[in-house]
Design an enzyme around this catalytic site. Structure first.
Site, PDB file in Angstrom:
ATOM      1  N   ASP A 143       0.854  -1.184   0.000  1.00  8.60           N
ATOM      2  CA  ASP A 143       0.000   0.000   0.000  1.00  8.60           C
ATOM      3  C   ASP A 143       0.890   1.234   0.000  1.00  8.60           C
ATOM      4  O   ASP A 143       1.260   1.767   1.036  1.00  8.60           O
ATOM      5  CB  ASP A 143      -0.920  -0.016   1.223  1.00  8.60           C
ATOM      6  CG  ASP A 143      -1.947   1.099   1.168  1.00  8.60           C
ATOM      7  OD1 ASP A 143      -1.963   1.837   0.170  1.00  8.60           O
ATOM      8  OD2 ASP A 143      -2.717   1.237   2.116  1.00  8.60           O
ATOM      9  N   HIS A 203      -7.046  -0.175  -2.567  1.00  9.42           N
ATOM     10  CA  HIS A 203      -6.728   1.112  -1.984  1.00  9.42           C
ATOM     11  C   HIS A 203      -8.011   1.817  -1.579  1.00  9.42           C
ATOM     12  O   HIS A 203      -9.076   1.585  -2.134  1.00  9.42           O
ATOM     13  CB  HIS A 203      -5.889   1.963  -2.935  1.00  9.42           C
ATOM     14  CG  HIS A 203      -6.409   2.009  -4.331  1.00  9.42           C
ATOM     15  ND1 HIS A 203      -6.023   1.100  -5.286  1.00  9.42           N
ATOM     16  CD2 HIS A 203      -7.284   2.838  -4.931  1.00  9.42           C
ATOM     17  CE1 HIS A 203      -6.638   1.374  -6.418  1.00  9.42           C
ATOM     18  NE2 HIS A 203      -7.411   2.417  -6.229  1.00  9.42           N
TER      19      HIS A 203
END
Length: 176
Positions: free
Chosen positions: A12, A40
């Site tokens: 991430d 995300h």
């Protein structure tokens, strides 16, 4: 103007958030790789959105979004993600979401992923069991179905038959 947002292809890193921030200045957003094994979160004036497959630009009404050749698309997951976003007021149509060369992640890819993780037992590699590695392997072996194949039912049936025949050989090797 062209802009590329790239990372190390996993983790991430905030790529999706950056695309959302910059997408207001662009007409076309293309997600070039990946599948629904990660995602995300984007928070903007429309709310909070968790995206796994769709490019972040999908949250902008004036942006055309392309799911590119390097993507692997689980159709069931895609339909769920599109449905969820539509329920939150996001418009998604063929005018603002396009894909033709992306590979489709089939149920047998997920099965292969699970069988391999189970076979490896304590040596497993940490798969998300969503079929990502097997579908990428098939892509490079030219044994996959592309999004554009769905538009040609006359040739799709034979492609599916040939691939399933080959997959049955593979799955049999796992004792299934």
């Amino acid at each position: 103007m062209l802009t590329a947002i790239v990372g190390i292809n996993w983790g991430d890193e905030g790529k999706g958030r950056m695309v959302d921030l910059l997408s207001s200045d662009y007409d076309i957003i293309c997600r070039y790789q990946g599948g629904n094994n990660a995602g995300h979160t984007v928070v903007n004036d429309k709310g909070k959105f968790i995206l796994n497959l769709l490019p972040s630009g999908i949250l902008r009404e004036t942006t055309v979004n392309v799911m590119g050749n390097g993507m692997v698309i689980d159709l069931e997951h895609l339909v769920g993600e599109v449905t969820h976003l539509r329920e939150k007021g996001i418009t998604i149509t063929p005018d603002n979401l396009k894909s033709d060369k992306a590979i489709i992640c089939m149920p047998y890819h997920k099965l292969q992923d699970i069988m391999e993780e189970d076979r490896l037992a304590d040596r497993k590699f940490g798969s998300t069991r969503r079929g990502i590695a097997p579908v990428y392997a098939d892509k490079y072996m030219k044994k996959g179905l592309r999004m554009e194949d769905l538009l040609h039912p006359d040739t799709l049936r034979q492609k599916v038959y040939d691939i399933v025949e080959w997959k049955n050989i593979t799955v049999t090797g796992y004792g299934h």
